[in-house]
Design a protein around this motif. Structure first.
Motif, short mmCIF file in Angstrom:
data_model
loop_
_atom_site.label_atom_id
_atom_site.label_comp_id
_atom_site.label_asym_id
_atom_site.label_seq_id
_atom_site.Cartn_x
_atom_site.Cartn_y
_atom_site.Cartn_z
N ILE A 399 44.59 43.08 39.93
CA ILE A 399 43.25 43.69 39.99
C ILE A 399 42.42 43.29 38.76
CG2 ILE A 399 41.96 45.87 40.02
CD1 ILE A 399 44.32 47.07 41.60
N PRO A 400 42.86 43.58 37.53
CA PRO A 400 42.05 43.16 36.38
C PRO A 400 41.95 41.64 36.23
CG PRO A 400 44.18 43.98 35.64
CD PRO A 400 44.07 44.33 37.09
N LEU A 401 43.01 40.95 36.63
CA LEU A 401 42.99 39.49 36.48
C LEU A 401 42.04 38.83 37.48
CD1 LEU A 401 46.79 38.79 35.82
CD2 LEU A 401 44.89 38.72 34.18
N VAL A 402 41.97 39.35 38.69
CA VAL A 402 41.02 38.80 39.67
C VAL A 402 39.59 39.10 39.25
CG1 VAL A 402 40.17 39.04 42.04
CG2 VAL A 402 42.62 38.77 41.62
N VAL A 403 39.36 40.28 38.68
CA VAL A 403 38.02 40.60 38.15
C VAL A 403 37.64 39.58 37.07
CG1 VAL A 403 36.68 42.27 36.81
CG2 VAL A 403 38.13 43.06 38.69
N THR A 404 38.59 39.28 36.18
CA THR A 404 38.35 38.27 35.14
C THR A 404 38.05 36.91 35.77
OG1 THR A 404 39.84 39.43 33.63
CG2 THR A 404 39.30 37.16 33.10
N LEU A 405 38.82 36.56 36.79
CA LEU A 405 38.62 35.29 37.49
C LEU A 405 37.21 35.18 38.07
CD1 LEU A 405 39.55 32.64 38.83
CD2 LEU A 405 40.51 34.02 40.68
N LEU A 406 36.75 36.24 38.69
CA LEU A 406 35.41 36.23 39.28
C LEU A 406 34.33 36.10 38.21
CD1 LEU A 406 35.85 38.96 42.06
CD2 LEU A 406 35.78 36.46 42.35
N LEU A 407 34.52 36.78 37.08
CA LEU A 407 33.56 36.66 35.97
C LEU A 407 33.51 35.22 35.47
CD1 LEU A 407 34.33 39.92 33.94
CD2 LEU A 407 32.29 39.44 35.31
N VAL A 408 34.69 34.61 35.28
CA VAL A 408 34.76 33.23 34.81
C VAL A 408 34.13 32.28 35.83
CG1 VAL A 408 36.37 31.33 34.31
CG2 VAL A 408 36.77 33.60 33.34
N THR A 409 34.36 32.54 37.10
CA THR A 409 33.85 31.67 38.15
C THR A 409 32.33 31.67 38.22
OG1 THR A 409 35.83 32.00 39.51
CG2 THR A 409 33.87 31.20 40.63
N PHE A 410 31.73 32.85 38.16
CA PHE A 410 30.30 32.96 38.42
C PHE A 410 29.44 33.05 37.16
CE2 PHE A 410 32.27 34.69 42.36
CZ PHE A 410 31.83 33.67 43.21
N ILE A 411 30.06 33.11 35.99
CA ILE A 411 29.30 33.10 34.74
C ILE A 411 29.81 31.94 33.88
CG2 ILE A 411 28.54 34.45 32.74
CD1 ILE A 411 29.28 36.98 34.23
N PRO A 412 29.29 30.74 34.07
CA PRO A 412 29.79 29.56 33.36
C PRO A 412 29.79 29.71 31.84
CG PRO A 412 28.29 28.92 35.12
CD PRO A 412 28.20 30.41 35.01
N GLY A 413 28.86 30.52 31.31
CA GLY A 413 28.78 30.69 29.87
C GLY A 413 30.06 31.23 29.24
N ILE A 414 30.86 31.95 30.02
CA ILE A 414 32.12 32.49 29.50
C ILE A 414 33.04 31.37 29.05
CG2 ILE A 414 34.24 33.72 30.17
CD1 ILE A 414 32.52 35.56 31.87
N THR A 415 33.04 30.27 29.79
CA THR A 415 33.91 29.15 29.43
C THR A 415 33.21 28.13 28.53
OG1 THR A 415 33.25 27.99 31.45
CG2 THR A 415 35.25 29.31 31.56
N LEU A 416 31.90 27.98 28.67
CA LEU A 416 31.20 26.89 27.99
C LEU A 416 30.58 27.29 26.65
CD1 LEU A 416 29.37 25.32 31.07
CD2 LEU A 416 31.59 24.70 30.09
N TRP A 417 30.50 28.61 26.37
CA TRP A 417 29.83 29.05 25.15
C TRP A 417 30.53 28.54 23.89
CZ3 TRP A 417 31.35 32.89 21.40
CH2 TRP A 417 30.36 33.14 20.44
#
Length: 426
Positions: A399-417
């Motif tokens: 549950i928390p990991l899939v929420v994290t996955l969705l945030l990473v997927t749809f907010i590119p800044g999380i990975t690219l910042w």
């Protein structure tokens, strides 16, 4: 005709033939029937095995295995316990934090689960925690290993997509931290809502906290060298991994725990694991050539893009990766599906760095997802706890990991910042 080659590949996997042999066999069939030049096979093998960035993989593996051998990784967990053990689910939180730190040494989920995991589970059981919950926390937190740098899967993706290994490592920092924080939030929710047996330990004094923190500093030297050297640009990822390996050997000598037998055992295990990775990388290039040349990737790309919406395409991609990760090893899937990921990234104008993190995070979740759940299996086997009874707690962490996955997927800044701030990408 491609379907016949692909059927052969799937059949060999189901027959438990090593995936490197399955990829090579189906590729050879395609080359023979279509009159392709076999010189290409030799070229791709040579290119894979001579790539400088892949030299980091055996060094990362060596660091993780050697730190377990000399027995310093338990100091990380004990130090974390002294700081937060008195909170609700305190030892479970310490488990997650220790896994986040150990991820900075091994880059492997299974190394975390099988090494530090046994220490964490024993400490939690001794403190009165439910043993099945303890195993679940350990297995779930080990999933952080392939995300926080260094990451073996990130090295493989950088090699396949010809992107910067440094940028990939930096892109994993924020997602890895988010994974840890989301799991810690879920631990509090799970302990209170499901009445899981998780007694708090006595609050440590400030003197004890600093004492055990100082004792853990030598064990922290490995990740500090690896991550610090890479992020500051002092070392390349490959150089940093080698320096960290040398540091571990020197540390074992200082603590009088070094022995030729231990070094030989570590080198043997490193060689076994590294040879598997290199074989996959080399045969994966050939397999990718086959599926690209045959037109399969174009067909799959068009089929997914026909959904007509970027969000739907990304959701479909997540579903495909999660499903495949449940049955096939994460690295194997990453190698097989790399051409499709690169095609979709180009079509949707997405960063290959961002897509790589999405893919690795998806496949990492497969390590704790039924029916295989290899991280849970390794942890349960190493600690002698029931796999089946621990599974009900482990799946809750999706549950928390899939929420994290969705945030990473749809907010590119999380990975690219972070890569942008530190100049790894523009």
């Amino acid at each position: 005709m491609l379907k016949y080659y692909f059927i052969v590949f799937i059949f060999m996997i189901l027959a438990q033939v090593p995936i490197a042999f399955a990829m090579t066999t189906s590729s050879v069939m395609y080359a023979v029937i279509n009159g392709q030049n076999f010189v290409m096979f030799a070229q791709k093998f040579a290119n894979a095995l001579s790539d400088f960035n892949l030299l980091a993989i055996p060094a990362f593996l060596f660091v993780g295995i050697f730190m377990n051998e000399i027995g310093l990784t338990d100091r990380i967990f004990v130090a974390a316990e002294k700081w937060i053990g008195h909170f609700t689910g305190g030892l479970a939180h310490a488990n997650v934090i220790a896994s986040m730190i150990f991820a900075g040494m091994s880059g492997s989920a299974l190394a975390d689960a099988g090494g530090l995991g046994t220490i964490e589970v024993k400490a939690m059981k001794d403190a009165g925690y439910d043993e099945h919950f303890s195993v679940a926390v350990t297995a779930a937190s080990s999933a952080i290993g392939p995300i926080i740098p260094p990451s073996i899967n990130f090295v493989i993706w950088a090699f396949l997509s010809q992107t910067s290994t440094l940028a990939m490592f930096l892109a994993g920092v924020v997602p890895g931290v988010l994974m840890g924080l989301s799991m810690m939030i879920w631990i509090v929710v799970a302990v209170k809502k499901f009445k899981i047996k998780a007694p708090t330990v006595q609050k440590a004094s400030w003197a004890e906290r600093f004492e055990y923190s100082l004792k853990s500093l030598p064990a922290l030297g490995g990740p500090i060298i690896l991550i610090g050297g890479i992020m500051t640009g002092i070392f390349t990822p490959t150089e940093s991994s080698v320096v960290a390996g040398a540091y571990c050997v020197v540390l074992s000598v200082v603590y009088k725990k070094f022995s030729i037998k231990m070094l030989t055992r570590t080198l043997t295990n490193t060689l076994i694991s590294s040879s598997m990775v290199m074989a996959l990388a080399a045969t994966g290039l050939i397999f990718n050539w086959m599926i690209v040349t045959s037109g399969l990737i174009t067909y799959m790309t068009n089929m997914i893009l026909s959904l007509g919406n970027t969000y739907l395409v990304l959701l479909a991609l997540n579903g495909i990766l999660l499903f495949m990760g449940c049955f096939i090893g994460s690295m194997q899937v990453l190698i097989m599906i790399a051409p499709l990921l690169m095609n979709l990234a180009a079509a949707l104008n997405l960063s290959l760095i961002h897509v790589g993190v999405i893919a690795v995070l998806n496949l990492t979740l497969g390590l704790i997802t039924p029916p295989m759940a290899p991280s849970l299996f390794v942890t349960a086997k190493a600690t002698g706890v029931s796999f089946d009874k621990s599974l009900k707690y482990t799946v809750q962490f999706l549950i928390p990991l899939v929420v994290t996955l969705l945030l990473v997927t749809f907010i590119p800044g999380i990975t690219l910042w972070v890569p942008r701030v530190l100049g790894a990408i523009k």
